[in-house]
Design a protein around this motif. Structure first.
Motif, PDB file in Angstrom:
ATOM      1  N   PRO A 105       8.735   3.320  -5.624  1.00 58.41           N
ATOM      2  CA  PRO A 105       7.702   4.283  -5.197  1.00 58.41           C
ATOM      3  C   PRO A 105       6.399   4.059  -5.965  1.00 58.41           C
ATOM      4  O   PRO A 105       6.396   3.437  -7.023  1.00 58.41           O
ATOM      5  CB  PRO A 105       8.315   5.645  -5.545  1.00 58.41           C
ATOM      6  CG  PRO A 105       9.786   5.399  -5.657  1.00 58.41           C
ATOM      7  CD  PRO A 105       9.942   3.983  -6.121  1.00 58.41           C
ATOM      8  N   CYS A 106       5.311   4.577  -5.432  1.00 60.46           N
ATOM      9  CA  CYS A 106       3.972   4.414  -6.011  1.00 60.46           C
ATOM     10  C   CYS A 106       3.941   4.902  -7.468  1.00 60.46           C
ATOM     11  O   CYS A 106       4.438   5.983  -7.770  1.00 60.46           O
ATOM     12  CB  CYS A 106       2.976   5.207  -5.164  1.00 60.46           C
ATOM     13  SG  CYS A 106       1.306   5.207  -5.813  1.00 60.46           S
ATOM     14  N   LYS A 107       3.336   4.065  -8.336  1.00 55.45           N
ATOM     15  CA  LYS A 107       3.246   4.424  -9.758  1.00 55.45           C
ATOM     16  C   LYS A 107       2.334   5.623  -9.966  1.00 55.45           C
ATOM     17  O   LYS A 107       2.460   6.368 -10.912  1.00 55.45           O
ATOM     18  CB  LYS A 107       2.713   3.241 -10.564  1.00 55.45           C
ATOM     19  CG  LYS A 107       3.680   2.075 -10.653  1.00 55.45           C
ATOM     20  CD  LYS A 107       3.090   0.955 -11.521  1.00 55.45           C
ATOM     21  CE  LYS A 107       3.849  -0.350 -11.357  1.00 55.45           C
ATOM     22  NZ  LYS A 107       3.479  -1.100 -10.146  1.00 55.45           N
ATOM     23  N   LYS A 108       1.361   5.775  -9.055  1.00 51.74           N
ATOM     24  CA  LYS A 108       0.381   6.855  -9.237  1.00 51.74           C
ATOM     25  C   LYS A 108       0.860   8.196  -8.698  1.00 51.74           C
ATOM     26  O   LYS A 108       0.583   9.241  -9.275  1.00 51.74           O
ATOM     27  CB  LYS A 108      -0.941   6.478  -8.555  1.00 51.74           C
ATOM     28  CG  LYS A 108      -1.649   5.358  -9.298  1.00 51.74           C
ATOM     29  CD  LYS A 108      -3.030   5.096  -8.742  1.00 51.74           C
ATOM     30  CE  LYS A 108      -3.693   3.987  -9.551  1.00 51.74           C
ATOM     31  NZ  LYS A 108      -4.820   3.389  -8.845  1.00 51.74           N
ATOM     32  N   CYS A 109       1.540   8.171  -7.529  1.00 53.42           N
ATOM     33  CA  CYS A 109       1.841   9.460  -6.888  1.00 53.42           C
ATOM     34  C   CYS A 109       3.286   9.567  -6.412  1.00 53.42           C
ATOM     35  O   CYS A 109       3.648  10.552  -5.780  1.00 53.42           O
ATOM     36  CB  CYS A 109       0.886   9.704  -5.726  1.00 53.42           C
ATOM     37  SG  CYS A 109       1.309   8.767  -4.240  1.00 53.42           S
ATOM     38  N   ASP A 110       4.112   8.530  -6.685  1.00 48.86           N
ATOM     39  CA  ASP A 110       5.501   8.544  -6.271  1.00 48.86           C
ATOM     40  C   ASP A 110       5.679   8.443  -4.740  1.00 48.86           C
ATOM     41  O   ASP A 110       6.759   8.683  -4.217  1.00 48.86           O
ATOM     42  CB  ASP A 110       6.211   9.812  -6.815  1.00 48.86           C
ATOM     43  CG  ASP A 110       7.667   9.524  -7.161  1.00 48.86           C
ATOM     44  OD1 ASP A 110       7.960   8.399  -7.600  1.00 48.86           O
ATOM     45  OD2 ASP A 110       8.510  10.428  -6.949  1.00 48.86           O
ATOM     46  N   GLY A 111       4.597   8.096  -4.037  1.00 52.63           N
ATOM     47  CA  GLY A 111       4.651   8.009  -2.576  1.00 52.63           C
ATOM     48  C   GLY A 111       5.370   6.762  -2.095  1.00 52.63           C
ATOM     49  O   GLY A 111       5.676   5.845  -2.864  1.00 52.63           O
ATOM     50  N   LEU A 112       5.629   6.729  -0.782  1.00 54.38           N
ATOM     51  CA  LEU A 112       6.323   5.604  -0.149  1.00 54.38           C
ATOM     52  C   LEU A 112       5.389   4.394  -0.065  1.00 54.38           C
ATOM     53  O   LEU A 112       4.242   4.511   0.378  1.00 54.38           O
ATOM     54  CB  LEU A 112       6.773   6.040   1.258  1.00 54.38           C
ATOM     55  CG  LEU A 112       7.563   5.053   2.110  1.00 54.38           C
ATOM     56  CD1 LEU A 112       8.874   4.658   1.432  1.00 54.38           C
ATOM     57  CD2 LEU A 112       7.847   5.666   3.485  1.00 54.38           C
ATOM     58  N   ARG A 126       0.844  -1.207   0.000  1.00 50.75           N
ATOM     59  CA  ARG A 126       0.000   0.000   0.000  1.00 50.75           C
ATOM     60  C   ARG A 126       0.871   1.245   0.000  1.00 50.75           C
ATOM     61  O   ARG A 126       1.866   1.319   0.704  1.00 50.75           O
ATOM     62  CB  ARG A 126      -0.907   0.000   1.240  1.00 50.75           C
ATOM     63  CG  ARG A 126      -1.652   1.312   1.494  1.00 50.75           C
ATOM     64  CD  ARG A 126      -2.728   1.153   2.572  1.00 50.75           C
ATOM     65  NE  ARG A 126      -2.249   0.449   3.747  1.00 50.75           N
ATOM     66  CZ  ARG A 126      -1.630   1.042   4.775  1.00 50.75           C
ATOM     67  NH1 ARG A 126      -1.399   2.330   4.756  1.00 50.75           N
ATOM     68  NH2 ARG A 126      -1.235   0.321   5.808  1.00 50.75           N
ATOM     69  N   CYS A 127       0.460   2.222  -0.815  1.00 51.03           N
ATOM     70  CA  CYS A 127       1.125   3.528  -0.829  1.00 51.03           C
ATOM     71  C   CYS A 127       0.603   4.337   0.361  1.00 51.03           C
ATOM     72  O   CYS A 127      -0.608   4.448   0.545  1.00 51.03           O
ATOM     73  CB  CYS A 127       0.829   4.257  -2.138  1.00 51.03           C
ATOM     74  SG  CYS A 127       1.295   5.996  -2.106  1.00 51.03           S
ATOM     75  N   ILE A 128       1.520   4.878   1.178  1.00 47.82           N
ATOM     76  CA  ILE A 128       1.053   5.591   2.384  1.00 47.82           C
ATOM     77  C   ILE A 128       0.511   6.979   2.048  1.00 47.82           C
ATOM     78  O   ILE A 128      -0.120   7.619   2.880  1.00 47.82           O
ATOM     79  CB  ILE A 128       2.139   5.701   3.492  1.00 47.82           C
ATOM     80  CG1 ILE A 128       3.300   6.603   3.070  1.00 47.82           C
ATOM     81  CG2 ILE A 128       2.638   4.330   3.913  1.00 47.82           C
ATOM     82  CD1 ILE A 128       4.196   6.997   4.238  1.00 47.82           C
ATOM     83  N   GLU A 129       0.751   7.437   0.803  1.00 48.44           N
ATOM     84  CA  GLU A 129       0.254   8.763   0.429  1.00 48.44           C
ATOM     85  C   GLU A 129      -1.161   8.679  -0.155  1.00 48.44           C
ATOM     86  O   GLU A 129      -2.080   9.297   0.359  1.00 48.44           O
ATOM     87  CB  GLU A 129       1.192   9.423  -0.591  1.00 48.44           C
ATOM     88  CG  GLU A 129       2.603   9.644  -0.086  1.00 48.44           C
ATOM     89  CD  GLU A 129       2.682  10.561   1.138  1.00 48.44           C
ATOM     90  OE1 GLU A 129       1.777  11.398   1.321  1.00 48.44           O
ATOM     91  OE2 GLU A 129       3.652  10.417   1.914  1.00 48.44           O
ATOM     92  N   CYS A 130      -1.329   7.875  -1.238  1.00 49.94           N
ATOM     93  CA  CYS A 130      -2.631   7.869  -1.925  1.00 49.94           C
ATOM     94  C   CYS A 130      -3.462   6.635  -1.576  1.00 49.94           C
ATOM     95  O   CYS A 130      -4.625   6.535  -1.962  1.00 49.94           O
ATOM     96  CB  CYS A 130      -2.446   7.995  -3.436  1.00 49.94           C
ATOM     97  SG  CYS A 130      -1.839   6.496  -4.227  1.00 49.94           S
ATOM     98  N   GLY A 131      -2.876   5.673  -0.844  1.00 50.82           N
ATOM     99  CA  GLY A 131      -3.628   4.488  -0.427  1.00 50.82           C
ATOM    100  C   GLY A 131      -3.788   3.435  -1.513  1.00 50.82           C
ATOM    101  O   GLY A 131      -4.497   2.450  -1.307  1.00 50.82           O
TER     102      GLY A 131
HETATM  103 ZN   LIG Z   1       0.414   6.646  -4.193  1.00 48.24          ZN
END
Ligand SMILES: [Zn+2]
Length: 267
Positions: free
Chosen positions: A169-176, A148-153
């Motif tokens: 990193p997340c493909k959608k938002c680059d989040g952790l 799970r991405c901790i930024e966008c879920g």
């Molecule tokens: Zn994300």
């Protein structure tokens, strides 16, 4: 409240308890199931708390796992790869790797199919509810087979693949990105908490199975349900903090009681 001591008593007491629960479920319009560690214990997964709990055996871990992870995600993954992790995590991981759903999981999935329960809110991370076939499933502490991405879920299913190194990193938002399993000190993801709360708000009956009702915020949902007038039913081998607010409290395991409940409600 009816407190039914099924263990060690004649079968008729267990049968009576099941019939009482079945009647309440039949008369309710929206029944939500809620499961805790006891459900997993029956699949051979050790609990954290209690006499045979991992923390009783190895000592309680530090409660700041999430902030440690966020401070140094690469270090966290490296420690994991090099087995420099707590003994209780290794024992838990080994048990999870071979665990299978039991008769109680399968009975719950069937109860959902026939409409007796509408959803299941689980505190367990073992993915056994999903494996048993439950569909409207809210995993409040996450699912160990997902990232799970901790930024966008955003979530990604891993299947049997277990990553050894820090994921991209997340493909959608680059989040952790981390395991979906909620760490100590990590808030319950807001989308999951909202879904659980929405189910509890709709429920006029909650079937609490194998939960000691001590872990917040998940346990708080049961008191919210009770305060809003829902009937609370408990299936648990031992008395819990919840017992006093239950209409029926059945002393039994999920593996024993749920197939009987299914049989009664299918008839
Ligand atoms: Zn994300």
């Amino acid at each position: 409240m009816t407190n039914i001591q099924a263990s060690g008593s004649p079968n008729s007491e267990l049968n009576n308890g099941i019939e009482q629960i079945a009647e309440i479920v039949r008369e309710s319009s929206y029944v939500v199931g809620m499961t805790g560690a006891g459900m997993s214990v029956e699949s051979g997964i050790p609990p954290f708390r209690g006499v045979d709990g991992l923390w009783t055996k190895y000592g309680a871990p530090k409660m700041d796992g999430y902030s440690q992870f966020k401070k140094d995600p690469t270090g966290w993954w490296n420690r994991r790869t090099n087995e420099k992790i707590d003994d209780h995590i290794i024992e838990l991981r080994d048990a999870l790797a071979t665990a299978e759903p039991h008769a109680g999981h399968y009975a719950l999935a069937e109860l959902e199919k026939i409409g007796s329960i509408r959803s299941l809110v689980t505190q367990n991370i073992d993915a056994l509810d999903e494996k048993a076939g439950l569909e409207n499933l809210i995993e409040i502490h996450g699912n160990r087979t997902k990232l799970r991405c901790i930024e966008c879920g955003d979530r990604e299913s891993l299947g049997d693949f277990v990553p050894l190194f820090a994921p991209d990193p997340c493909k959608k938002c680059d989040g952790l990105v981390k395991f979906d399993t909620v760490m100590f000190g990590e808030p319950i993801p807001s989308d999951v908490m909202a879904s659980a709360r929405a189910e509890i708000d709709k429920a006029d009956c909650v079937l609490a199975i194998g939960t000691s009702a001590t872990v917040r915020p998940a346990s708080g949902l049961l008191w919210i349900a009770e305060a809003s007038g829902a009937t609370i039913i408990e299936i648990n081998p031992t008395e819990t903090k919840l017992t006093s607010i239950c209409k029926v409290s059945l002393r039994s395991t999920a593996g024993e009681a749920l197939p009987m409940l299914l049989q009664s409600l299918s008839a």
